[in-house]
Design a protein around this motif. Structure first.
Motif, PDB file in Angstrom:
ATOM      1  N   UNK A 187      77.134  84.804  19.555  1.00 24.85           N
ATOM      2  CA  UNK A 187      78.579  85.063  19.500  1.00 24.85           C
ATOM      3  C   UNK A 187      79.193  85.014  20.902  1.00 24.85           C
ATOM      4  N   UNK A 188      80.304  84.275  21.083  1.00 20.61           N
ATOM      5  CA  UNK A 188      80.896  84.149  22.422  1.00 20.61           C
ATOM      6  C   UNK A 188      81.667  85.403  22.833  1.00 20.61           C
ATOM      7  N   UNK A 189      80.965  86.540  22.919  1.00 16.35           N
ATOM      8  CA  UNK A 189      81.634  87.805  23.229  1.00 16.35           C
ATOM      9  C   UNK A 189      82.247  87.816  24.623  1.00 16.35           C
ATOM     10  N   UNK A 190      81.513  87.269  25.600  1.00 15.52           N
ATOM     11  CA  UNK A 190      82.002  87.273  26.977  1.00 15.52           C
ATOM     12  C   UNK A 190      83.296  86.509  27.111  1.00 15.52           C
ATOM     13  N   UNK A 240      80.985  93.337  15.903  1.00 11.54           N
ATOM     14  CA  UNK A 240      81.213  91.928  15.576  1.00 11.54           C
ATOM     15  C   UNK A 240      81.113  91.692  14.065  1.00 11.54           C
ATOM     16  N   UNK A 241      82.111  91.017  13.443  1.00 10.26           N
ATOM     17  CA  UNK A 241      82.061  90.776  11.992  1.00 10.26           C
ATOM     18  C   UNK A 241      81.123  89.638  11.642  1.00 10.26           C
ATOM     19  N   UNK A 242      79.821  89.885  11.732  1.00  5.50           N
ATOM     20  CA  UNK A 242      78.838  88.827  11.510  1.00  5.50           C
ATOM     21  C   UNK A 242      78.762  88.357  10.068  1.00  5.50           C
ATOM     22  N   UNK A 243      78.864  89.297   9.119  1.00  4.07           N
ATOM     23  CA  UNK A 243      78.722  88.929   7.703  1.00  4.07           C
ATOM     24  C   UNK A 243      79.858  88.017   7.243  1.00  4.07           C
ATOM     25  N   UNK A 244      81.142  88.370   7.477  1.00  2.69           N
ATOM     26  CA  UNK A 244      82.210  87.472   7.021  1.00  2.69           C
ATOM     27  C   UNK A 244      82.151  86.094   7.660  1.00  2.69           C
ATOM     28  N   UNK A 245      81.787  86.025   8.962  1.00  2.00           N
ATOM     29  CA  UNK A 245      81.741  84.713   9.621  1.00  2.00           C
ATOM     30  C   UNK A 245      80.747  83.814   8.904  1.00  2.00           C
TER      31      UNK A 245
END
Lengths: 149, 251
Positions: free
Chosen positions: A93-96, B206-211
């Motif tokens: 995930x591009x969090x940064x 982080x909304x990992x499941x919906x993505x």
């Protein structure tokens, strides 16, 4: 990347993936596999970036590897595939970049913010497209698998 | 003939409950359709017609007049339940359990919530935030403070989710808390970089499941449910972003 960094990153990814798995309440039996798939996906991305593949291709292939590996794990463990690929996605995930974008928008420096916005969009698109490609690989593989039996 | 009708009712009830549990806990639509069709087929229904959406399920079997609706009201992420429904369905297909047992176990599963113990969830939030901060930013000295801030942020999210049912508001409040704590800890000299602490601490939200589900649903051709999940993910991300941005304004 030195050897120490390699091990720190591997351990960090493994622990983080398992942690996210616990937050989503995935069954205990699946945690270990999910952790290793997370490490695998991240290093595919990392090595592609180091070898000059660029962020977009790196994220895409990382997502492809996660998708394909998750299906194998699902088959071995006889569990749904989403137990493995959702936690494993988290290190990509591009969090940064997303944070930098928010920060520069909040500070009013829109030009800088837009460069980060473009990066975020490109990376998320690449991950989505990677999942799409992995699904393609999985479907072809399933067809071949059925055909052979 | 009435026993046949009862049997059909039971098949419908079992399949619909299984489908609702799966959607409620974050499964993609294609898997739900597949599972429900298998249940109906293995229970001896000749045909089954399904209409699965993210907010409700419609099902009829044997082409009869009485189709049934099952609304999906709440949505959480509990992947263990999906796995349990999957196991039960496999056992039913292998004739290890009867339809009645299957139905009873589903009702039981629906009522019980078996999460990991609370301290382990807190530890997991720390396990996500600290290590990812190191992986993303290579900032080892801030590891501990990121773990602490991430845990507190997730705790705020967890407690608020219990009281207010709107997930996005809890995410917003948690992100704002993380921002305040990160700035505060750097002021007190506990951490070096506000940016790195925030980036790490936000990761458990982080909304990992919906993505993931959104991509898979769109690909499978569910053009209503896929984008709906995508919107869910986008609003979550925006809520977290606004929470952080609001704090940074007052920096």
């Amino acid at each position: 990347m030195s050897i120490t960094e390699f091990f720190i990153e591997a351990a960090g990814n493994y622990v983080a993936t398992i942690g996210f798995g616990i937050l989503l309440n995935i069954p205990r039996r699946a945690l270990n596999y999910a952790g290793w798939i997370g490490v695998l996906g991240y290093f595919v991305y990392k090595f592609l970036v180091i070898w000059g593949g660029g962020y977009v291709v790196g994220n895409m292939l990382g997502a492809v590897v996660i998708g394909v590996a998750s299906l194998q794990a699902a088959r071995i463990k006889k569990m749904p595939m989403i137990l493995f690929n959702i936690p494993a996605l988290v290190p990509l995930v591009p969090g940064g970049q997303a944070y930098q974008m928010i920060k520069y928008f909040a500070l009013g420096q829109n030009a800088t913010a837009f460069t980060f916005l473009i990066q975020v969009v490109m990376i998320s698109g690449a991950i989505a497209f990677g999942f799409l490609l992995s699904e393609l690989v999985n479907r072809v593989q399933q067809r071949v698998w059925r055909h052979r039996r | 003939m009435s026993s046949q009708k009862k049997r059909d009712q039971l098949i419908l009830h079992t399949a619909l409950t299984a489908g609702r549990i799966m959607i409620e806990n974050g499964s993609e639509v294609e898997r739900v359709e597949d599972t429900m069709e298998r249940i109906a087929h293995n229970a001896g229904a000749k045909t089954s017609q399904l209409f699965v959406m993210i907010t409700g399920i419609l099902m009829a079997i044997n082409g009869e007049v009485g189709a049934q609706i099952e609304p999906v009201k709440r949505r959480t992420f509990d992947l263990e339940k999906i796995s349990v429904v999957n196991d039960l369905s496999r056992q039913f297909a292998a004739h290890k359990i009867t339809l009645q047992q299957f139905s009873n176990q589903l009702d039981h599963l629906d009522k019980s919530t078996k999460y990991f113990p609370f301290w382990l969830q807190l530890l997991a939030a720390a396990m996500v935030s600290g290590p990812l901060e190191v992986v993303f930013r290579h900032n080892l000295p801030d590891f501990w403070i990121t773990c602490v801030v991430g845990t507190v942020g997730w705790l705020v999210f967890y407690l608020l989710s219990k009281f207010i049912q709107i997930r996005f508001l809890s995410e917003f409040a948690a992100a704002a808390t993380i921002g305040v704590l990160a700035i505060w800890s750097v002021h007190l000299g506990l951490g070096n970089s506000v940016d790195d602490i925030i980036i790490g601490s936000v990761m458990p939200l982080v909304p990992g499941v919906p993505i993931t589900n959104s991509v898979r649903d769109i690909l499978a051709g569910n053009l209503v449910s896929g984008p709906a999940r995508g919107v869910e993910a986008l609003v979550s991300a925006a809520a977290i972003g606004f929470g952080i941005a609001m704090v940074l304004q007052f920096l």
